[in-house]
Design a protein around this motif. Structure first.
Motif, PDB file in Angstrom:
ATOM      1  N   GLY A 131       0.815  -1.204   0.000  1.00  0.00           N
ATOM      2  CA  GLY A 131       0.000   0.000   0.000  1.00  0.00           C
ATOM      3  C   GLY A 131       0.849   1.255   0.000  1.00  0.00           C
ATOM      4  N   SER A 132       1.947   1.232   0.748  1.00  0.00           N
ATOM      5  CA  SER A 132       2.853   2.372   0.812  1.00  0.00           C
ATOM      6  C   SER A 132       3.553   2.599  -0.528  1.00  0.00           C
ATOM      7  CB  SER A 132       3.895   2.144   1.905  1.00  0.00           C
ATOM      8  OG  SER A 132       4.938   3.093   1.828  1.00  0.00           O
ATOM      9  N   GLY A 135       0.956   2.844  -3.403  1.00  0.00           N
ATOM     10  CA  GLY A 135       0.206   4.061  -3.134  1.00  0.00           C
ATOM     11  C   GLY A 135       0.993   5.311  -3.467  1.00  0.00           C
ATOM     12  N   ILE A 146      -6.921   1.239  -3.762  1.00  0.00           N
ATOM     13  CA  ILE A 146      -6.344   0.134  -2.995  1.00  0.00           C
ATOM     14  C   ILE A 146      -7.482  -0.590  -2.291  1.00  0.00           C
ATOM     15  CG2 ILE A 146      -4.808  -0.498  -1.085  1.00  0.00           C
ATOM     16  CD1 ILE A 146      -3.232   2.104  -1.714  1.00  0.00           C
ATOM     17  N   THR A 175      -5.843   0.457   6.487  1.00  0.00           N
ATOM     18  CA  THR A 175      -6.587   0.931   5.315  1.00  0.00           C
ATOM     19  C   THR A 175      -7.079   2.354   5.526  1.00  0.00           C
ATOM     20  OG1 THR A 175      -7.322  -1.342   4.876  1.00  0.00           O
ATOM     21  CG2 THR A 175      -8.520   0.427   3.785  1.00  0.00           C
ATOM     22  N   LEU A 178      -4.212   4.765   5.142  1.00  0.00           N
ATOM     23  CA  LEU A 178      -3.919   4.931   3.716  1.00  0.00           C
ATOM     24  C   LEU A 178      -4.920   5.892   3.082  1.00  0.00           C
ATOM     25  CD1 LEU A 178      -3.177   1.209   2.754  1.00  0.00           C
ATOM     26  CD2 LEU A 178      -1.543   3.098   2.571  1.00  0.00           C
ATOM     27  N   LEU A 182      -3.500   9.315   1.556  1.00  0.00           N
ATOM     28  CA  LEU A 182      -3.401   9.286   0.099  1.00  0.00           C
ATOM     29  C   LEU A 182      -4.604   9.927  -0.581  1.00  0.00           C
ATOM     30  CD1 LEU A 182      -1.987   5.671  -0.437  1.00  0.00           C
ATOM     31  CD2 LEU A 182      -0.727   7.828  -0.346  1.00  0.00           C
ATOM     32  N   VAL A 187      -6.079   9.088  -4.401  1.00  0.00           N
ATOM     33  CA  VAL A 187      -5.994   7.640  -4.213  1.00  0.00           C
ATOM     34  C   VAL A 187      -6.952   7.213  -3.118  1.00  0.00           C
ATOM     35  CG1 VAL A 187      -4.480   5.695  -3.674  1.00  0.00           C
ATOM     36  CG2 VAL A 187      -3.579   7.675  -4.920  1.00  0.00           C
ATOM     37  N   ALA A 189      -8.578   4.173  -0.593  1.00  0.00           N
ATOM     38  CA  ALA A 189      -8.233   2.906   0.055  1.00  0.00           C
ATOM     39  C   ALA A 189      -9.429   2.427   0.854  1.00  0.00           C
ATOM     40  CB  ALA A 189      -7.021   3.064   0.966  1.00  0.00           C
TER      41      ALA A 189
END
Length: 259
Positions: A131-132, A135, A146, A175, A178, A182, A187, A189
């Motif tokens: 994810g990092s 992302g 994600i 999650t 994120l 993001l 983005v 998640a």
């Protein structure tokens, strides 16, 4: 008002996705669902031969581009390498589905460091690293989705699943972070939390009526999830149909957690 085509909002033609745990059960159904929506795919699992076989089948059935990257997600270096190789396969990714997971049922008093560490490595550290890294690339491109596959066991305690339930609960919170960090870059998640899914493994564990009955009586819809029930939720979260959905844990349990 501009006419709206509902199917178009689920169309992933031209999108690129990485799916982990691609060669077994739910992962394979997710792969086929995304491919049917037109998505190009990077498939990951531990066994290269199984990945190649699935890739050939998906290419033949759906005509999308498919690449494979074998990786052991219990190894941090392998996970980092997967992120880099998956991003390079099609010059970026639009969708990440963290589906891979492991479970070693043990009573609390019997938990050992080895199984605890492996469970947390695969179920939490790997999707966190992916994810990092993925992302970050998505954020640079200004868009992405994600989707982390968690479990109802992450919100409702499940006996003999100390490490598993802990990892899935933490994955839901990962999650949300994120999504928070993001989101401003476009983005999203989200996570999906199913109850029992009747994959081959699910059939082996819950196929006997005597064992299934006490669980089924707690599910208002009166049945366990089929793989398509979950992969449909993944498609929704991966697509523009969920363009304003961010930081959500979507429970797919037939009402089990509502009781």
């Amino acid at each position: 008002m501009t006419p709206r085509s509902i199917p178009e909002s689920f169309d992933l033609t031209g999108r690129r996705a990485l799916v982990t745990g691609a060669t077994q059960g739910l992962g394979t159904d997710v792969v086929r669902t995304l491919a049917a929506a037109g998505c190009d795919l990077v498939l990951s699992a531990r066994t290269h031969e199984a990945l190649q076989a699935l890739a050939a089948a998906v290419r033949g059935d759906h005509g999308v581009r498919v690449e494979v990257v074998a990786a052991d997600l219990s190894d941090a270096a392998d996970t980092e390498s997967l992120a880099s190789r998956a991003l390079a396969a099609f010059d970026g990714l639009d969708v990440l589905v963290n589906n891979a997971g492991v479970s070693f049922p043990q009573r609390v008093v019997d938990v050992d460091a080895g199984t605890w560490d492996r469970t947390l490595a695969v179920n939490l550290r790997a999707p966190a690293l992916l994810g990092s890294r993925v992302g970050r690339a998505m954020a640079a491109a200004g868009r992405g989705s994600i989707v982390n596959v968690s479990s109802v066991a992450g919100s409702l305690a499940l006996a003999e699943h100390f490490a598993y339930s802990s990892s899935k609960a933490a994955l839901v919170m990962a999650t949300k972070v994120l999504a928070l960090e993001l989101g401003p870059s476009g983005v999203r998640a989200n996570s999906v939390s199913p109850t029992v899914v009747m994959t081959e493994m699910g059939q082996r564990v819950w196929g006997e009526q005597a064992k299934a009955a006490p669980m089924l009586v707690r599910i208002p819809l009166g049945r366990f999830a089929q793989p398509g029930d979950v992969s449909g939720a993944v498609l929704f979260l991966a697509s523009d149909a969920s363009a304003m959905v961010n930081g959500v844990d979507l429970t797919v349990d037939g009402g089990f957690s509502a009781a």
